[in-house]
Design an enzyme around this catalytic site. Structure first.
Site, PDB file in Angstrom:
ATOM      1  N   HIS A  43       0.866  -1.178   0.000  1.00 50.46           N
ATOM      2  CA  HIS A  43       0.000   0.000   0.000  1.00 50.46           C
ATOM      3  C   HIS A  43       0.903   1.229   0.000  1.00 50.46           C
ATOM      4  O   HIS A  43       1.167   1.819   1.050  1.00 50.46           O
ATOM      5  CB  HIS A  43      -0.907  -0.009   1.232  1.00 50.46           C
ATOM      6  CG  HIS A  43      -1.915   1.088   1.256  1.00 50.46           C
ATOM      7  ND1 HIS A  43      -3.139   0.955   1.890  1.00 50.46           N
ATOM      8  CD2 HIS A  43      -1.912   2.342   0.747  1.00 50.46           C
ATOM      9  CE1 HIS A  43      -3.819   2.077   1.764  1.00 50.46           C
ATOM     10  NE2 HIS A  43      -3.092   2.937   1.081  1.00 50.46           N
ATOM     11  N   GLU A  74      -2.617  -1.671  -3.073  1.00 53.17           N
ATOM     12  CA  GLU A  74      -3.693  -0.905  -2.452  1.00 53.17           C
ATOM     13  C   GLU A  74      -3.366   0.581  -2.489  1.00 53.17           C
ATOM     14  O   GLU A  74      -2.198   0.968  -2.475  1.00 53.17           O
ATOM     15  CB  GLU A  74      -3.860  -1.305  -0.980  1.00 53.17           C
ATOM     16  CG  GLU A  74      -4.182  -2.748  -0.738  1.00 53.17           C
ATOM     17  CD  GLU A  74      -4.301  -3.050   0.745  1.00 53.17           C
ATOM     18  OE1 GLU A  74      -4.864  -4.121   1.073  1.00 53.17           O
ATOM     19  OE2 GLU A  74      -3.835  -2.238   1.578  1.00 53.17           O
ATOM     20  N   HIS A 195      -7.362  -5.851   7.861  1.00 55.47           N
ATOM     21  CA  HIS A 195      -7.088  -4.787   8.831  1.00 55.47           C
ATOM     22  C   HIS A 195      -7.246  -5.322  10.246  1.00 55.47           C
ATOM     23  O   HIS A 195      -8.337  -5.660  10.673  1.00 55.47           O
ATOM     24  CB  HIS A 195      -7.965  -3.550   8.635  1.00 55.47           C
ATOM     25  CG  HIS A 195      -7.235  -2.273   8.992  1.00 55.47           C
ATOM     26  ND1 HIS A 195      -7.018  -1.885  10.293  1.00 55.47           N
ATOM     27  CD2 HIS A 195      -6.646  -1.336   8.219  1.00 55.47           C
ATOM     28  CE1 HIS A 195      -6.332  -0.746  10.301  1.00 55.47           C
ATOM     29  NE2 HIS A 195      -6.087  -0.390   9.051  1.00 55.47           N
TER      30      HIS A 195
END
Length: 241
Positions: A43, A74, A195
């Site tokens: 990410h 991401e 997450h």
């Protein structure tokens, strides 16, 4: 079986903290894939404080040597991020509604509000053969909207599940995630999750078979301090099998 994609952001953070290419993100990705992980995730944020745009290209080159394995990138779909993704051509792109200065992702897309901005982005990525995932809160009625704007999958934001796992609210929260996952499946979407998932809570979330893929980085890296990287990756694979 739920696939494991290991997020390498914290490896990038360690590397960047000393100004040397150590630990090397590509080498850690290779090690992870050799252990049996389905894929790797990064990410890259605008300040590139952990994963960088160069990592995206380097990891894509690595994945060419691993047929059947996947790279997931991401990020918030600003112009620079999209250019990197379209150049690197990952297997999957997960779009996240992050503020540029945000410490970590903390909410899903409001598709009713953001659909006009999302549609052309999703169309551009899919035209290049990139699977598109939208980061979503576990709200069952919003899954159909994700399908309508063109997403292939959703990634359920699992912070609430993780934070409530050891409380009396666990069953109710898990049911909410299961309902959202089923709504996504009913809408014709695949379902990812990520997450704050860790070794203690990931199995219960995935045991009903609705989750195709989990992306885990921070917890896995912390757990590796105790158990070792190879052991932790193997432990996740065992739980997800």
């Amino acid at each position: 079986m739920t696939h494991l994609s290991v997020n390498l952001n914290k490896i990038g953070l360690l590397r960047n903290s000393r100004g040397r290419d150590y630990p090397n993100v590509v080498e850690m990705a290779k090690r992870t894939l050799d252990l049996g992980a389905f894929g790797v995730t990064i990410h890259p944020r605008p300040d590139q404080r952990h994963a960088t745009y160069k990592d995206a290209h380097d990891l894509k080159n690595l994945l060419k040597k691993y047929p059947g394995k996947e790279l997931n990138i991401e990020g918030f779909p600003d112009k620079e991020f999209l250019n990197v993704v379209l150049e690197a051509q990952p297997d999957q792109c997960t779009l996240v509604p992050d503020d540029p200065n945000q410490l970590t992702s903390d909410h899903g897309w409001n598709i009713a509000r953001d659909q006009d901005a999302l549609r052309p982005v999703i169309g551009k990525l899919k035209a290049q053969g990139i699977r598109v995932v939208l980061f979503m809160d576990p709200i069952a009625e919003n899954m159909k909207l994700a399908k309508e704007v063109g997403a292939d999958r959703v990634e359920l934001y699992t912070e609430e599940y993780a934070s409530q796992y050891d409380t009396e609210e666990r069953a109710a929260v898990l049911q909410r995630y299961q309902d959202a996952a089923q709504a996504a499946l009913d809408a014709g979407l695949g379902v990812n999750a990520g997450h704050d998932l860790d070794l203690s809570n990931v199995e219960a979330l995935c045991e009903n078979g609705a989750i195709t893929e989990v992306s885990i980085g921070h917890a896995l890296t912390v757990e590796a301090l105790e158990y070792g990287w190879d052991n932790v990756v193997k432990m996740y694979l065992e739980k997800l099998s």
